[in-house]
Write a protein that holds these residues in place. Sequence first.
Motif, short mmCIF file in Angstrom:
data_model
loop_
_atom_site.label_atom_id
_atom_site.label_comp_id
_atom_site.label_asym_id
_atom_site.label_seq_id
_atom_site.Cartn_x
_atom_site.Cartn_y
_atom_site.Cartn_z
N VAL A 168 13.54 36.84 -13.96
CA VAL A 168 14.43 37.73 -14.52
C VAL A 168 13.91 38.28 -15.99
CG1 VAL A 168 16.65 37.00 -13.16
CG2 VAL A 168 15.84 36.03 -15.46
N GLY A 169 14.41 39.24 -16.25
CA GLY A 169 14.33 39.83 -17.67
C GLY A 169 15.23 40.66 -18.09
N ALA A 170 15.37 41.31 -19.34
CA ALA A 170 16.18 42.23 -19.73
C ALA A 170 15.79 43.58 -19.29
CB ALA A 170 16.37 42.26 -21.46
N PRO A 171 16.24 44.62 -18.89
CA PRO A 171 15.76 45.76 -18.27
C PRO A 171 15.10 46.79 -19.44
CG PRO A 171 18.23 45.89 -18.18
CD PRO A 171 17.76 44.41 -18.93
N ALA A 172 15.74 46.52 -20.67
CA ALA A 172 14.98 47.54 -21.83
C ALA A 172 13.75 46.55 -21.87
CB ALA A 172 15.89 47.55 -23.03
N LEU A 228 17.76 30.81 -21.11
CA LEU A 228 18.71 31.97 -20.79
C LEU A 228 19.12 32.98 -21.70
CD1 LEU A 228 21.01 29.96 -18.79
CD2 LEU A 228 19.27 31.25 -17.99
N ARG A 229 19.27 32.48 -22.93
CA ARG A 229 19.60 33.48 -24.05
C ARG A 229 18.15 34.26 -24.46
NH1 ARG A 229 23.56 34.29 -27.25
NH2 ARG A 229 24.48 32.38 -26.22
N GLY A 230 17.20 33.69 -24.54
CA GLY A 230 15.89 34.51 -24.57
C GLY A 230 15.63 35.55 -23.77
N ALA A 231 15.98 35.12 -22.48
CA ALA A 231 15.91 36.34 -21.58
C ALA A 231 16.80 37.28 -21.68
CB ALA A 231 15.88 35.76 -19.93
N ILE A 232 17.98 37.12 -22.03
CA ILE A 232 19.18 37.97 -21.81
C ILE A 232 18.84 38.84 -23.35
CG2 ILE A 232 21.64 38.41 -22.37
CD1 ILE A 232 21.96 35.89 -20.92
N THR A 233 18.21 38.46 -24.46
CA THR A 233 18.02 39.17 -25.50
C THR A 233 16.61 39.85 -25.57
OG1 THR A 233 17.27 37.28 -26.62
CG2 THR A 233 19.45 37.73 -26.90
N GLY A 234 15.91 39.90 -24.51
CA GLY A 234 14.68 40.46 -24.37
C GLY A 234 13.41 39.98 -24.76
N ALA A 250 24.92 40.85 -12.05
CA ALA A 250 25.91 41.80 -11.75
C ALA A 250 26.23 42.86 -12.61
CB ALA A 250 27.42 41.17 -11.37
N ASP A 251 26.18 42.53 -13.99
CA ASP A 251 26.35 43.66 -14.91
C ASP A 251 25.20 44.38 -15.49
OD1 ASP A 251 25.50 42.11 -16.78
OD2 ASP A 251 27.39 41.36 -17.57
N GLY A 252 24.04 43.90 -15.05
CA GLY A 252 22.69 44.40 -15.45
C GLY A 252 22.00 44.03 -16.79
N ARG A 253 22.79 42.96 -17.27
CA ARG A 253 22.12 42.36 -18.57
C ARG A 253 20.67 41.88 -18.23
NH1 ARG A 253 26.30 38.53 -20.83
NH2 ARG A 253 27.28 38.60 -18.94
N LEU A 254 20.43 41.47 -16.99
CA LEU A 254 19.39 40.83 -16.47
C LEU A 254 19.10 41.59 -15.11
CD1 LEU A 254 19.45 37.05 -17.17
CD2 LEU A 254 18.04 38.71 -18.05
N LEU A 295 30.30 29.69 -1.97
CA LEU A 295 30.72 30.95 -2.28
C LEU A 295 29.32 31.57 -3.22
CD1 LEU A 295 34.12 31.10 -3.62
CD2 LEU A 295 33.24 31.36 -1.28
N ILE A 296 28.45 30.61 -4.00
CA ILE A 296 27.22 31.00 -4.74
C ILE A 296 26.21 31.41 -3.85
CG2 ILE A 296 25.79 30.02 -6.48
CD1 ILE A 296 28.38 30.61 -7.61
N GLU A 297 25.89 30.69 -2.78
CA GLU A 297 24.85 31.19 -2.00
C GLU A 297 24.84 32.50 -1.34
OE1 GLU A 297 22.33 27.87 -1.19
OE2 GLU A 297 22.72 29.08 -2.88
N LYS A 298 25.96 32.93 -1.42
CA LYS A 298 26.11 34.72 -1.06
C LYS A 298 25.76 35.56 -2.37
CE LYS A 298 30.16 33.34 1.93
NZ LYS A 298 31.69 33.79 2.30
N PRO A 299 24.54 35.87 -2.08
CA PRO A 299 23.82 36.82 -3.28
C PRO A 299 24.48 37.99 -3.44
CG PRO A 299 22.09 36.02 -1.82
CD PRO A 299 23.32 35.95 -1.07
N PRO A 300 24.82 38.25 -4.89
CA PRO A 300 25.51 39.34 -5.16
C PRO A 300 24.69 40.76 -5.12
CG PRO A 300 25.10 38.24 -7.07
CD PRO A 300 24.53 37.29 -5.97
N ARG A 301 25.22 42.09 -5.23
CA ARG A 301 24.40 43.02 -5.43
C ARG A 301 23.75 43.14 -6.74
NH1 ARG A 301 27.13 48.41 -3.12
NH2 ARG A 301 25.16 49.08 -3.58
N VAL A 302 22.44 43.20 -6.95
CA VAL A 302 21.86 43.32 -8.28
C VAL A 302 20.94 44.48 -8.35
CG1 VAL A 302 22.04 40.74 -8.72
CG2 VAL A 302 19.98 41.83 -7.58
#
Length: 305
Positions: A168-172, A228-234, A250-254, A295-302
Amino acid sequence: MVGNLYPTVTALRVVAALAQGGTVSAAAPLLNLTQSAVSKQLKNIEDLVGMPLFTRTSHGLVPTDAGAIYIQQARMVIGALETAAVRVADLRRTRTAIRVHVLPILGDRWFMPIYPRFVERCPDAAVQFTTFAPTDTADTADLVFRFGLGHWPGWHADYLFGRDALLVGAPAMIERHGGLNGVEDIWRYTLLDHPQTPLRWGVFAAAHGLYAPPPSNIIHFGYYSLVLRGAITGQGLALVPRCLIQDELADGRLVNPQGLGFSSDHCYWLTIREDRRLDSGIRALRDWIIEEAGLIEKPPRVRTP
């Protein structure tokens, strides 16, 4: 005079929480303190020590060498106090409390946010938690969350989640580096790593038939919460169990570029001593935790760039 030479327990809790949260704003709710109170406690202990315990960066607080020493000792002190509190409570309580040992990162990212649902289901249950606990406290707990292969002598382990480890990584940040067109492009990025977790870049490389990543590309963090914080902050790419970053995906931060990741042998488990008697309260909590974990094992749409 001696009393002025040592930090208070509150100050030690602040140091431990800042190491876990990475910022004053993240640490404050963990301590039930205001941000100004957290900052004041940090200043007091740094004044007492005579040197900074954290370096202030645009992405949060990074422990100094002195800070790393105090963080380690703070966790030992807090763990010892939690042990004492649990044992004293055992002597005076009128009903048996369920003792649960929670890994700090799992408690922060998953268990404590959902725990109110168990309270609604079983309002009469008495539960005590330990987090920064030494081994003897974990060994005397009724239920113990663990991360590993699922085999601990004398313990029964129920699988919870965590096999699905994602890149994972920050989209920007990914867009700024020209995207990621294939797995071989990964080594062009800065990689974030926690030396004590089995989710390592060498394992990822082997799973994808790659050579090992250049050591110069890897930034090591002493605490997984900072990865985790390092990944979220790019700051770079990270390997993270999907279960810890549901909201950010889910919200696209990663984002999970190219859907890359691997199936990890090291996962989260709920363990109980094989000789522990399962009364109705322990059984109810264990069954509820396993139900919620399902419930966690059901991957959300990302989003994937």
